[in-house]
Write a protein that holds these residues in place. Structure first.
Motif, PDB file in Angstrom:
ATOM      1  N   ASP A  47     -32.833 -10.817  19.339  1.00  0.00           N
ATOM      2  CA  ASP A  47     -32.914 -10.569  20.768  1.00  0.00           C
ATOM      3  C   ASP A  47     -34.326 -10.815  21.289  1.00  0.00           C
ATOM      4  O   ASP A  47     -34.509 -11.371  22.367  1.00  0.00           O
ATOM      5  CB  ASP A  47     -32.456  -9.150  21.084  1.00  0.00           C
ATOM      6  CG  ASP A  47     -32.260  -8.940  22.571  1.00  0.00           C
ATOM      7  OD1 ASP A  47     -31.614  -9.803  23.200  1.00  0.00           O
ATOM      8  OD2 ASP A  47     -32.762  -7.927  23.094  1.00  0.00           O
ATOM      9  N   GLN A  64     -29.302 -20.492  29.785  1.00  0.00           N
ATOM     10  CA  GLN A  64     -28.026 -20.610  30.487  1.00  0.00           C
ATOM     11  C   GLN A  64     -26.884 -19.953  29.718  1.00  0.00           C
ATOM     12  O   GLN A  64     -25.978 -19.386  30.304  1.00  0.00           O
ATOM     13  CB  GLN A  64     -27.686 -22.080  30.730  1.00  0.00           C
ATOM     14  CG  GLN A  64     -28.624 -22.743  31.689  1.00  0.00           C
ATOM     15  CD  GLN A  64     -28.373 -24.231  31.786  1.00  0.00           C
ATOM     16  OE1 GLN A  64     -27.498 -24.780  31.118  1.00  0.00           O
ATOM     17  NE2 GLN A  64     -29.149 -24.907  32.612  1.00  0.00           N
ATOM     18  N   GLU A  65     -26.909 -20.037  28.404  1.00  0.00           N
ATOM     19  CA  GLU A  65     -25.779 -19.584  27.612  1.00  0.00           C
ATOM     20  C   GLU A  65     -25.887 -18.147  27.106  1.00  0.00           C
ATOM     21  O   GLU A  65     -24.885 -17.571  26.693  1.00  0.00           O
ATOM     22  CB  GLU A  65     -25.580 -20.500  26.413  1.00  0.00           C
ATOM     23  CG  GLU A  65     -25.207 -21.918  26.785  1.00  0.00           C
ATOM     24  CD  GLU A  65     -23.881 -21.993  27.515  1.00  0.00           C
ATOM     25  OE1 GLU A  65     -22.955 -21.231  27.187  1.00  0.00           O
ATOM     26  OE2 GLU A  65     -23.769 -22.832  28.434  1.00  0.00           O
ATOM     27  N   THR A  66     -27.090 -17.558  27.106  1.00  0.00           N
ATOM     28  CA  THR A  66     -27.226 -16.220  26.529  1.00  0.00           C
ATOM     29  C   THR A  66     -27.697 -15.159  27.498  1.00  0.00           C
ATOM     30  O   THR A  66     -27.934 -14.035  27.100  1.00  0.00           O
ATOM     31  CB  THR A  66     -28.189 -16.246  25.320  1.00  0.00           C
ATOM     32  OG1 THR A  66     -29.493 -16.589  25.765  1.00  0.00           O
ATOM     33  CG2 THR A  66     -27.708 -17.189  24.261  1.00  0.00           C
ATOM     34  N   SER A  67     -27.867 -15.490  28.762  1.00  0.00           N
ATOM     35  CA  SER A  67     -28.267 -14.461  29.723  1.00  0.00           C
ATOM     36  C   SER A  67     -27.237 -14.385  30.844  1.00  0.00           C
ATOM     37  O   SER A  67     -26.445 -15.300  31.047  1.00  0.00           O
ATOM     38  CB  SER A  67     -29.660 -14.737  30.267  1.00  0.00           C
ATOM     39  OG  SER A  67     -29.726 -16.023  30.837  1.00  0.00           O
ATOM     40  N   TYR A  68     -27.272 -13.288  31.549  1.00  0.00           N
ATOM     41  CA  TYR A  68     -26.255 -13.039  32.571  1.00  0.00           C
ATOM     42  C   TYR A  68     -26.601 -13.712  33.873  1.00  0.00           C
ATOM     43  O   TYR A  68     -27.654 -13.840  34.303  1.00  0.00           O
ATOM     44  CB  TYR A  68     -26.126 -11.533  32.816  1.00  0.00           C
ATOM     45  CG  TYR A  68     -25.717 -10.803  31.572  1.00  0.00           C
ATOM     46  CD1 TYR A  68     -24.406 -10.845  31.123  1.00  0.00           C
ATOM     47  CD2 TYR A  68     -26.642 -10.077  30.840  1.00  0.00           C
ATOM     48  CE1 TYR A  68     -24.014 -10.188  29.995  1.00  0.00           C
ATOM     49  CE2 TYR A  68     -26.250  -9.412  29.694  1.00  0.00           C
ATOM     50  CZ  TYR A  68     -24.947  -9.457  29.276  1.00  0.00           C
ATOM     51  OH  TYR A  68     -24.568  -8.808  28.154  1.00  0.00           O
TER      52      TYR A  68
END
Length: 68
Positions: A47, A64-68
């Motif tokens: 993390d 783009q793929e791992t945050s909200y």
């Protein structure tokens, strides 16, 4: 913070005399508490690495793929 709360809650439920009997659970041996530590460390390091990559490369695939 939530991991600490979960751990404290598990300790309270496991080691409080009448609660653990009512829920039909038994206290864990000390060495069983240490088994998930490597996984916890891995999740923490991943993390922190993810947050570093998001700060270093905003708008990247990781951002783009791992945050909200």
């Amino acid at each position: 913070m939530s991991i600490i709360f979960e751990t404290v809650l598990a300790i309270i439920l496991s080691y409080t005399p009448y609660i653990n009997r009512g829920l039909i659970i038994y206290p864990l041996k000390l060495h069983w508490w240490f088994l998930p530590l490597p996984f916890t460390l891995l999740v923490f390091v991943y993390d922190e690495w993810r947050k570093l990559m998001i700060r270093k490369f905003p708008g990247s695939f990781i951002d783009q793929e791992t945050s909200y």
